[in-house]
Design a protein around this motif. Structure first.
Motif, short mmCIF file in Angstrom:
data_model
loop_
_atom_site.label_atom_id
_atom_site.label_comp_id
_atom_site.label_asym_id
_atom_site.label_seq_id
_atom_site.Cartn_x
_atom_site.Cartn_y
_atom_site.Cartn_z
N ASN A 199 0.82 -1.21 0.00
CA ASN A 199 0.00 0.00 0.00
C ASN A 199 0.85 1.26 0.00
O ASN A 199 0.52 2.25 -0.65
N GLU A 200 1.97 1.19 0.74
CA GLU A 200 2.88 2.34 0.76
C GLU A 200 3.53 2.53 -0.60
O GLU A 200 3.67 3.67 -1.09
N GLN A 201 3.91 1.44 -1.24
CA GLN A 201 4.45 1.52 -2.59
C GLN A 201 3.44 2.14 -3.55
O GLN A 201 3.78 2.98 -4.38
N GLU A 202 2.19 1.73 -3.41
CA GLU A 202 1.15 2.26 -4.29
C GLU A 202 0.90 3.74 -4.03
O GLU A 202 0.70 4.52 -4.97
N ARG A 203 0.92 4.11 -2.76
CA ARG A 203 0.72 5.53 -2.43
C ARG A 203 1.83 6.38 -3.04
O ARG A 203 1.57 7.45 -3.64
N GLN A 204 3.07 5.93 -2.92
CA GLN A 204 4.19 6.68 -3.49
C GLN A 204 4.10 6.73 -5.01
O GLN A 204 4.39 7.77 -5.63
N PHE A 205 3.67 5.61 -5.62
CA PHE A 205 3.51 5.58 -7.07
C PHE A 205 2.47 6.61 -7.52
O PHE A 205 2.69 7.38 -8.45
N ASN A 206 1.32 6.63 -6.83
CA ASN A 206 0.26 7.57 -7.19
C ASN A 206 0.71 9.02 -7.03
O ASN A 206 0.39 9.88 -7.86
N GLU A 207 1.46 9.28 -5.98
CA GLU A 207 1.96 10.65 -5.76
C GLU A 207 2.93 11.06 -6.87
O GLU A 207 2.86 12.18 -7.40
N LYS A 208 3.83 10.16 -7.22
CA LYS A 208 4.80 10.48 -8.28
C LYS A 208 4.10 10.71 -9.61
O LYS A 208 4.44 11.65 -10.36
N VAL A 209 3.09 9.87 -9.93
CA VAL A 209 2.35 10.04 -11.17
C VAL A 209 1.61 11.38 -11.16
O VAL A 209 1.60 12.11 -12.16
N PHE A 226 -1.96 2.83 -16.49
CA PHE A 226 -0.83 1.90 -16.34
C PHE A 226 -1.38 0.48 -16.20
O PHE A 226 -1.69 0.03 -15.09
N PRO A 227 -1.52 -0.25 -17.32
CA PRO A 227 -2.10 -1.60 -17.28
C PRO A 227 -1.32 -2.58 -16.40
O PRO A 227 -1.90 -3.52 -15.86
N SER A 228 -0.02 -2.38 -16.26
CA SER A 228 0.83 -3.34 -15.52
C SER A 228 1.21 -2.79 -14.15
O SER A 228 2.26 -3.15 -13.59
N LYS A 229 0.35 -1.93 -13.60
CA LYS A 229 0.70 -1.27 -12.34
C LYS A 229 0.95 -2.27 -11.21
O LYS A 229 1.95 -2.17 -10.48
N GLU A 230 0.03 -3.24 -11.03
CA GLU A 230 0.16 -4.20 -9.93
C GLU A 230 1.46 -4.99 -10.04
O GLU A 230 2.18 -5.16 -9.04
N ALA A 231 1.75 -5.48 -11.25
CA ALA A 231 2.98 -6.24 -11.45
C ALA A 231 4.21 -5.38 -11.23
O ALA A 231 5.23 -5.83 -10.68
N TYR A 232 4.13 -4.11 -11.65
CA TYR A 232 5.26 -3.18 -11.48
C TYR A 232 5.53 -2.94 -10.00
O TYR A 232 6.68 -2.97 -9.56
N LEU A 233 4.46 -2.72 -9.23
CA LEU A 233 4.63 -2.48 -7.80
C LEU A 233 5.18 -3.72 -7.10
O LEU A 233 6.06 -3.62 -6.24
N ALA A 234 4.64 -4.89 -7.49
CA ALA A 234 5.13 -6.13 -6.88
C ALA A 234 6.59 -6.37 -7.21
O ALA A 234 7.37 -6.84 -6.37
N GLY A 235 6.98 -6.00 -8.46
CA GLY A 235 8.38 -6.17 -8.86
C GLY A 235 9.33 -5.30 -8.06
O GLY A 235 10.51 -5.61 -7.91
N GLY A 236 8.81 -4.18 -7.55
CA GLY A 236 9.65 -3.29 -6.74
C GLY A 236 9.74 -3.73 -5.30
O GLY A 236 10.38 -3.04 -4.49
N MET A 237 9.11 -4.82 -4.95
CA MET A 237 9.14 -5.32 -3.57
C MET A 237 9.88 -6.65 -3.51
O MET A 237 9.44 -7.60 -2.87
N GLY A 238 10.99 -6.72 -4.20
CA GLY A 238 11.74 -7.96 -4.32
C GLY A 238 12.09 -8.60 -3.00
O GLY A 238 11.86 -9.80 -2.78
#
Length: 425
Positions: free
Chosen positions: A33-43, A156-168
């Motif tokens: 959720n924090e990753q998603e919040r930061q993504f939304n803010e940056k976008v 961003f069609p691949s948003k979920e996969a992108y966020l998950a990829g950033g949580m290695g």
């Protein structure tokens, strides 16, 4: 360690691991959720910068930029209300996303500012396009576009996969924990099975001691009488004591042979002497022999030999033992005078031998265990009958060695029915 204590420890350990897994999933969800919040803010910041760039391109430094609307979790709508080309907007979007290191696929769509109708749009993969590729790929780019104010959206069609990829590291720890949990579950199941097997082996040793002690005691008494008092015994008593020695010796031989057969089967050292056997004839012969023992309890064996093709390729000795074991089982677990039905019938590619009784039957839990070595069915705390708990294990092994199968159908207090399948010769 007693089995119940071992079970309690396993349950506590499992509860602890599941609690840790729950905590792990909770923190993973928070991190996502924090990753998603930061993504939304940056976008949001990047797209406001794009809107600002469009206004500057129109020499407009006064108009306020409207709020960016997030129409879906991965779709952002920008009310720029500025006349602009697709190339300009796309280049600004690419530049701003690169600044904020948002390296993921996106879809850029143009809308008329007046009525919000779609003008054109295209999907862009996260790759660097070749020179001239933009003009070829954008829908309707070759057609004249009215110079009217536009709004645009970026999704961003691949948003979920992108966020998950950033949580290695989080994914790695989660999968590692799941692996540990799986290994623990496997080891716990194996431990409980080994504990149960150990208990059954202990029960087997106790049963074997009892089963061997009785004939040995009878042998000792009878042989001692024959040795010390043979001159004082009349012919009838000598014959009686000699019969006891013979019968108990045979009993011991059968019990020892049973154990040796199981051991040989486990080592794969049993060689089957295959020949054509008429099952109907073999069953008739065995039934006559078994009837002597079952008749002592006023029991009966009913034959229903309906198999027209009754020839199979089998080892007569072992198949006979299979049938004797099943009949003995039916006799042993029939509290009242045994009523046993022995039947045969043909199937599409073989024949089935069925041994049915009207005895005490079994519940589902017992049915799952009866082919295990050393297992003996019980009612309450009382073991039914003698034996080592090896009979049905031997039966199953022999049937499988003949490429057949065995099945049981039973209900408590309604009897049991064992069915054995063999392929016809």
């Amino acid at each position: 360690m007693k089995r119940k204590y071992l079970q309690v420890m396993v349950v506590l350990a499992a509860f602890s691991l599941f609690a840790l897994l729950t905590i792990q999933l909770y923190w993973f969800n928070l991190a996502f959720n924090e990753q998603e919040r930061q993504f939304n803010e940056k976008v949001n910041i990047a797209l406001r910068a794009v809107a600002h760039g469009l206004l500057l391109a129109s020499n407009d430094s006064i108009t306020a930029i409207g709020p960016i609307t997030q129409r879906a979790t991965n779709d952002f709508y920008v009310p720029s209300n500025s006349p602009a080309s697709y190339h300009l907007v796309d280049s600004l979007v690419r530049a701003q996303l690169a600044i904020y290191q948002l390296k993921t696929d996106y879809q850029l769509t143009f809308y008329q500012a007046k009525n919000n109708l779609v003008l054109l749009g295209n999907y862009w993969a996260n790759t660097t396009p070749k020179r001239g590729a933009v003009e070829k790929n954008i829908a309707c780019i070759g057609r004249d576009q009215a110079k009217t104010p536009i709004n645009f959206s970026v999704s961003f069609p691949s948003k979920e996969a992108y966020l998950a990829g950033g949580m290695g590291i989080w994914l790695f720890t989660l999968f590692t924990f799941l692996l540990v949990l799986t290994v623990f579950a496997y080891m716990a199941i194996r431990m409980l099975k080994e504990k149960k097997l150990s208990e059954m082996k202990t029960d087997f040793m106790n049963s074997m001691t009892h089963e061997l002690k009785t004939p040995l005691t009878n042998l000792s008494i009878a042989s001692e009488v024959l040795h010390k008092k043979h001159d004082q015994l009349d012919e009838q008593k000598r014959i009686r004591y000699a019969s006891i020695v013979f019968e108990e010796t045979q009993r011991l031989q059968v019990q020892v042979e049973h154990v040796l057969q199981i051991a040989a089967l486990e080592r794969g050292q049993v060689s089957l002497k295959m020949q054509q056997v008429n099952i109907n004839e073999l069953i008739s012969s065995i039934a006559q022999t078994a009837q002597v023992k079952i008749g002592q309890r006023n029991g009966s064996i009913n034959l229903q030999l309906k198999a027209e093709n009754a020839i199979i390729k089998a080892d007569t000795h072992h198949i006979s033992n299979v049938l004797y074991n099943l009949l003995d089982n039916a006799d042993k677990y029939s509290p009242l005078p045994p009523e046993i039905t022995l039947s045969t019938y043909n199937t599409t590619n073989g024949l089935v031998i069925a041994v049915a009784d009207k005895g005490m039957g079994m519940n589902k839990a017992t049915q799952k265990m009866i082919f295990e070595k050393f297992f003996r069915a019980s009612t309450g705390d009382v073991q039914q009958g003698g034996g080592f708990g090896l009979g049905l294990s031997y039966v199953e092994a022999i049937v499988k060695a003949h490429q057949g199968w065995i099945d049981v159908k039973s209900k408590p207090n309604e009897g049991s029915k064992f069915e054995v399948f063999f392929q016809c010769a």
